[in-house]
Design an enzyme around this catalytic site. Structure first.
Site, PDB file in Angstrom:
ATOM      1  N   ASP A  64       1.323  -0.917   0.011  1.00  0.00           N
ATOM      2  CA  ASP A  64      -0.102  -0.114  -0.339  1.00  0.00           C
ATOM      3  C   ASP A  64       1.132   1.097  -0.074  1.00  0.00           C
ATOM      4  O   ASP A  64       1.958   1.168   0.627  1.00  0.00           O
ATOM      5  CB  ASP A  64      -0.911   0.190   1.352  1.00  0.00           C
ATOM      6  CG  ASP A  64      -2.504  -0.976   1.003  1.00  0.00           C
ATOM      7  OD1 ASP A  64      -2.429  -1.058   0.062  1.00  0.00           O
ATOM      8  OD2 ASP A  64      -2.347  -0.866   2.046  1.00  0.00           O
ATOM      9  N   LYS A  86      -2.916   4.212  -5.461  1.00  0.00           N
ATOM     10  CA  LYS A  86      -3.544   5.606  -6.255  1.00  0.00           C
ATOM     11  C   LYS A  86      -1.539   5.571  -6.786  1.00  0.00           C
ATOM     12  O   LYS A  86      -1.108   5.801  -5.755  1.00  0.00           O
ATOM     13  CB  LYS A  86      -3.913   6.501  -4.982  1.00  0.00           C
ATOM     14  CG  LYS A  86      -5.314   7.474  -6.021  1.00  0.00           C
ATOM     15  CD  LYS A  86      -5.562   8.729  -5.317  1.00  0.00           C
ATOM     16  CE  LYS A  86      -6.934   8.170  -4.158  1.00  0.00           C
ATOM     17  NZ  LYS A  86      -7.515   9.060  -3.650  1.00  0.00           N
ATOM     18  N   MET A 201      -6.867   9.654   9.975  1.00  0.00           N
ATOM     19  CA  MET A 201      -7.333   9.950   8.885  1.00  0.00           C
ATOM     20  C   MET A 201      -8.468  10.950   9.077  1.00  0.00           C
ATOM     21  O   MET A 201     -10.016  11.725   8.262  1.00  0.00           O
ATOM     22  CB  MET A 201      -8.189   8.482   8.455  1.00  0.00           C
ATOM     23  CG  MET A 201      -7.125   7.548   7.279  1.00  0.00           C
ATOM     24  SD  MET A 201      -8.033   6.555   6.630  1.00  0.00           S
ATOM     25  CE  MET A 201      -9.287   5.615   8.323  1.00  0.00           C
TER      26      MET A 201
END
Ligand code: SAH
Length: 285
Positions: A64, A86, A201
């Site tokens: 990741d 991403k 987060m």
């Protein structure tokens, strides 16, 4: 005092330092299996021995974005590295894409190391990946890691619990699947449930979260500590209060990843802040 079993030369005690590890009987990494492994918050020294072993024994690593590239240096040189996050403007693969890829690699007979930041079961979607592996009949093992919400605090000199400040700690995410402040959290209950709240987060939605906590009765002057890049040389710890948190984030734009700690545990930092500039030159942690 009870004595452990007698050690012999064959059990590796003769070997020096880390060479001892090669003599240990680590669990076999079978072809076709997936190991879901937490790499810890960042510093390579915070990975577990099972994580290290998996990095030597696997055929492919699927990692990741949050896995520190410095940790990937420890992977055996001929192992394939596959990025599952991403990349450069392209949409990130869905959770389903990643799970299907793990299943595909396992069915091709590979030893698959699924490497995640922190702990795989702590806001890491490891549960979802395991669920798909289990449903597909793929053999898996879970290797826990040091989660940022505990290890990251330690690197900032903040004990997650301390008998003088808090007998409870709460972990929550400031982000739901769509990136918004999670609506299915009872913020009024959260506000008063635990003296210390550790949020993952949560930087982007901090203004909204702070407002919800204050509306639920949390004192406006409650300390808020933002720990960016915990355990890495560029670690940055910033402090504000609940009432000022929204403006603070707008003004200072704290680097991410970051953990936000609400509550008095942060007060210990003035005494316990140990990870100083001279220690950060060491890339191991
Ligand atoms: N499974 C991970 C968490 C994944 S969610 C764990 O157990 O730590 C991603 C969030 O983790 C980030 O948004 C941030 O809140 C936190 N995080 C991960 N690594 C971090 C680090 N080195 N410093 C600060 N926060 C970190």
């Amino acid at each position: 005092m009870t004595r452990g079993p007698t050690k012999t030369a064959e059990d590796g005690r003769e070997a020096k330092g880390f060479a001892r590890l090669d003599a240990e009987a680590f669990p076999a990494f079978e072809p076709g299996a997936v190991w879901l492994v937490g790499a810890g918050p960042g510093a390579p020294g915070l990975m577990s021995l099972l994580c290290y072993h998996a990095m030597q024994a696997c055929d492919v690593v699927v990692y990741d974005a949050l896995v520190n590239p410095d940790i990937l240096r420890w992977v055996r040189a001929d192992v394939e590295l596959e990025y599952a996050g991403k990349r450069g403007g392209r949409p990130s693969p869905t959770q389903r894409d990643i799970s299907l890829r793990l299943i595909e690699l396992a069915r091709a007979g590979k030893r698959v190391l699924r490497l995640k930041g922190g702990d795989p079961f702590m806001f890491g979607r490891g549960g979802e990946e395991c669920q798909h592996l289990a449903q597909a009949g793929v053999v898996f093992r879970i290797v826990p890691g040091i989660t940022a919400g505990v290890g990251g605090l330690a690197y900032a000199g903040i004990p997650a619990t301390h008998r003088d400040t808090n007998h409870a700690v709460m972990f929550l995410t400031g982000h739901d699947a769509s990136g918004k402040m999670p609506a299915n959290v009872n913020w009024a209950a959260v506000a008063t449930a635990s003296p210390v709240i550790v949020m993952y987060m949560a930087v982007k939605n901090l203004a909204e979260i702070a407002a919800a906590l204050m509306a639920g009765g949390r004192p406006t002057g409650d300390p808020v500590t933002i720990i960016s890049n915990a355990s890495l040389p560029q670690q940055l710890v910033q402090t504000t209060t609940l009432a000022a948190a929204g403006a603070f984030v707008r003004e200072h734009d704290p680097p991410t990843p970051a953990i936000v700690v609400v509550g008095p545990a942060a007060d210990w930092r003035s005494l316990l802040d140990w990870y100083g500039p001279d220690l950060r030159e060491n890339r191991i942690g």
